[in-house]
Write a protein that holds these residues in place. Structure first.
Motif, PDB file in Angstrom:
ATOM      1  N   THR A  21     -17.061 -16.542  28.532  1.00 50.65           N
ATOM      2  CA  THR A  21     -16.795 -15.460  29.489  1.00 50.65           C
ATOM      3  C   THR A  21     -18.074 -14.937  30.132  1.00 50.65           C
ATOM      4  OG1 THR A  21     -14.824 -14.782  28.258  1.00 50.65           O
ATOM      5  CG2 THR A  21     -15.794 -13.172  29.776  1.00 50.65           C
ATOM      6  N   TRP A  22     -19.075 -14.621  29.321  1.00 52.42           N
ATOM      7  CA  TRP A  22     -20.295 -14.021  29.864  1.00 52.42           C
ATOM      8  C   TRP A  22     -21.104 -14.992  30.720  1.00 52.42           C
ATOM      9  CZ3 TRP A  22     -20.853  -9.129  30.384  1.00 52.42           C
ATOM     10  CH2 TRP A  22     -20.230  -8.262  29.502  1.00 52.42           C
ATOM     11  N   VAL A  23     -21.194 -16.227  30.302  1.00 49.45           N
ATOM     12  CA  VAL A  23     -21.923 -17.218  31.106  1.00 49.45           C
ATOM     13  C   VAL A  23     -21.213 -17.447  32.440  1.00 49.45           C
ATOM     14  CG1 VAL A  23     -22.694 -19.617  31.216  1.00 49.45           C
ATOM     15  CG2 VAL A  23     -22.922 -18.344  29.082  1.00 49.45           C
ATOM     16  N   GLY A  68     -22.162 -16.998  36.582  1.00 51.22           N
ATOM     17  CA  GLY A  68     -21.898 -18.041  37.566  1.00 51.22           C
ATOM     18  C   GLY A  68     -21.155 -17.524  38.779  1.00 51.22           C
ATOM     19  N   ILE A  69     -20.214 -16.608  38.573  1.00 56.22           N
ATOM     20  CA  ILE A  69     -19.478 -16.021  39.694  1.00 56.22           C
ATOM     21  C   ILE A  69     -20.426 -15.290  40.632  1.00 56.22           C
ATOM     22  CG2 ILE A  69     -17.809 -14.248  40.345  1.00 56.22           C
ATOM     23  CD1 ILE A  69     -16.198 -14.930  37.899  1.00 56.22           C
ATOM     24  N   ALA A  70     -21.325 -14.496  40.072  1.00 57.22           N
ATOM     25  CA  ALA A  70     -22.256 -13.717  40.893  1.00 57.22           C
ATOM     26  C   ALA A  70     -23.161 -14.627  41.726  1.00 57.22           C
ATOM     27  CB  ALA A  70     -23.096 -12.815  39.992  1.00 57.22           C
ATOM     28  N   MET A 115     -14.169 -21.799  40.227  1.00 60.11           N
ATOM     29  CA  MET A 115     -14.267 -22.452  38.918  1.00 60.11           C
ATOM     30  C   MET A 115     -14.769 -21.476  37.859  1.00 60.11           C
ATOM     31  SD  MET A 115     -14.198 -25.316  37.024  1.00 60.11           S
ATOM     32  CE  MET A 115     -14.429 -26.822  37.991  1.00 60.11           C
ATOM     33  N   ALA A 116     -15.811 -20.711  38.213  1.00 61.96           N
ATOM     34  CA  ALA A 116     -16.381 -19.756  37.264  1.00 61.96           C
ATOM     35  C   ALA A 116     -15.373 -18.660  36.909  1.00 61.96           C
ATOM     36  CB  ALA A 116     -17.656 -19.141  37.835  1.00 61.96           C
ATOM     37  N   LEU A 117     -14.595 -18.209  37.909  1.00 67.40           N
ATOM     38  CA  LEU A 117     -13.573 -17.192  37.652  1.00 67.40           C
ATOM     39  C   LEU A 117     -12.525 -17.722  36.686  1.00 67.40           C
ATOM     40  CD1 LEU A 117     -12.227 -14.482  38.205  1.00 67.40           C
ATOM     41  CD2 LEU A 117     -11.141 -15.510  40.221  1.00 67.40           C
ATOM     42  N   ALA A 118     -12.115 -18.964  36.909  1.00 65.00           N
ATOM     43  CA  ALA A 118     -11.134 -19.563  36.005  1.00 65.00           C
ATOM     44  C   ALA A 118     -11.697 -19.685  34.593  1.00 65.00           C
ATOM     45  CB  ALA A 118     -10.720 -20.928  36.534  1.00 65.00           C
ATOM     46  N   GLY A 153     -11.976 -17.980  28.983  1.00 65.78           N
ATOM     47  CA  GLY A 153     -12.733 -17.411  27.867  1.00 65.78           C
ATOM     48  C   GLY A 153     -12.054 -16.191  27.286  1.00 65.78           C
ATOM     49  N   LEU A 154     -11.530 -15.314  28.148  1.00 69.79           N
ATOM     50  CA  LEU A 154     -10.837 -14.109  27.674  1.00 69.79           C
ATOM     51  C   LEU A 154      -9.566 -14.467  26.913  1.00 69.79           C
ATOM     52  CD1 LEU A 154     -11.238 -11.800  30.818  1.00 69.79           C
ATOM     53  CD2 LEU A 154     -12.410 -11.575  28.620  1.00 69.79           C
TER      54      LEU A 154
END
Length: 260
Positions: A81-83, A87-89, A121-124, A129-130
Motif C-alpha cells: 500500500t505505502w509503496v 507511485g501514484i504521486a 496501476m499504482a491505485l489498483a 494492498g488494503l
C-alpha cells in the motif's frame, strides 16, 4: 506480484519516455541530402514503440499473475500500500505534464498514456494492498493485476492502431480526404484532379501531393492557382507540405499506374 508488476511497468515507462524524447529531438533535425524531409517520422516510430513495449510488459504481467492464481504466496499488504501510494504521486504528476500536448501529438499521447496507466496501476495496487491487509487473502494480488492489465490493453489498443496506421502512410485521422478533394475542386481554375495522396510526415505534420487539371479558360494563372490551393490546404486542413502538379491536358501519368 502487484509491486513487481508496477515496477516492470515503470521500467517500460522510462524506456518509453526516453524514446519519446529522442524522437522529438530527432524530429527537429534539418533535412539533409539523404533525408530530404529530415527525421520527422521518428515521432511515429516512437509512438509505435511505446505501444508495443507497453503491451509486451502487460503480457508478461498477465502471465505471472495467472501463475500466481494457482500458487499462492504471502503478501505484505501494508508495504504494498505505502509503496504504491508513492507511485501514484509520481506517475500522476508526470502524466499531468504531458496532458496538454496529448490531444495533438501521438508521440506525446503515447507518453501520457504510459504515465496515466502507471498511476492507475499504482491505485489498483493500493486497493489490493488494503484488501490483503484486512482479509489476508493473497489471491487478491494476482486478480487485481489481471484487472489492471486488461484496462491497460484496452487503453493502449487505440494508440497501437493509430501509430501503426501512420507508419503505413494512412491519411491522418483528423483529415477527411473526401473533403480535401471537394475543397480543391471548388477552387477557381480547377477543372479536375487525380492522384491525391495524403500522408503523415510525423505525428504532427502532414504532406500531400495531387495533380490538378487547370481550367485555362478561367483566367486564373497556374501560379495563382498553386498559391491559393496551398493556402487553403494549410489553413483549413493543417497540411504543412502540399505539392501540386498542374496539368492543362491529358496527364502524362497513367491513372491506373500505382506508382503515380
Amino acid at each position: 506480484m502487484s509491486l513487481l508488476a508496477d515496477a516492470g511497468h515503470n521500467l517500460s515507462d522510462v524506456l518509453g519516455l526516453g524514446a519519446a524524447w529522442l524522437a522529438q529531438h530527432l524530429a527537429k533535425r534539418a533535412p539533409s541530402a539523404r533525408f530530404t524531409y529530415g527525421l520527422r517520422r521518428s515521432t511515429i516510430l516512437a509512438a509505435l514503440t511505446n505501444a508495443c513495449i507497453l503491451l509486451l510488459v502487460t503480457g508478461a504481467i498477465v502471465w505471472e499473475a495467472v501463475l500466481r492464481l494457482f500458487s499462492h504466496q504471502a503478501v505484505e499488504g501494508n508495504v504494498v500500500t505505502w509503496v504504491a501510494l508513492i507511485g501514484i504521486a509520481i506517475n500522476g504528476g508526470t502524466a499531468l505534464l504531458f496532458l496538454r500536448g496529448a490531444s495533438s501529438d501521438m508521440n506525446i499521447r503515447g507518453a501520457f498514456i504510459h504515465m496515466a496507466a502507471d498511476a492507475v496501476m499504482a491505485l489498483a495496487v493500493v486497493i489490493a494492498g488494503l484488501l490483503i491487509s484486512f482479509t489476508g487473502y493473497a489471491i487478491i494480488d494476482p486478480i487485481v493485476s489481471l484487472i489492471v492489465s486488461a484496462s491497460i490493453v484496452l487503453g493502449t489498443w487505440s494508440l497501437l492502431r493509430g501509430s501503426l496506421e501512420l507508419a503505413l502512410d494512412a491519411v491522418p485521422a483528423n483529415i477527411d480526404s473526401t473533403l480535401v478533394e471537394k475543397t480543391l475542386l471548388s477552387l477557381p481554375g480547377v477543372g479536375g484532379l487525380h492522384h491525391l495522396h495524403i500522408w503523415p510526415m510525423s505525428t504532427t505534420e502532414t504532406a500531400m501531393t495531387v495533380h490538378l487539371l487547370h481550367d485555362t479558360g478561367s483566367g486564373i494563372s497556374s501560379d495563382a492557382l498553386i498559391a491559393e490551393a496551398g493556402t487553403v490546404m494549410r489553413q483549413k486542413f493543417g497540411i504543412a507540405h502540399p505539392t501540386f502538379q498542374v496539368e492543362t491536358g491529358t496527364s502524362a501519368c497513367d491513372a491506373r499506374a500505382a506508382g503515380c
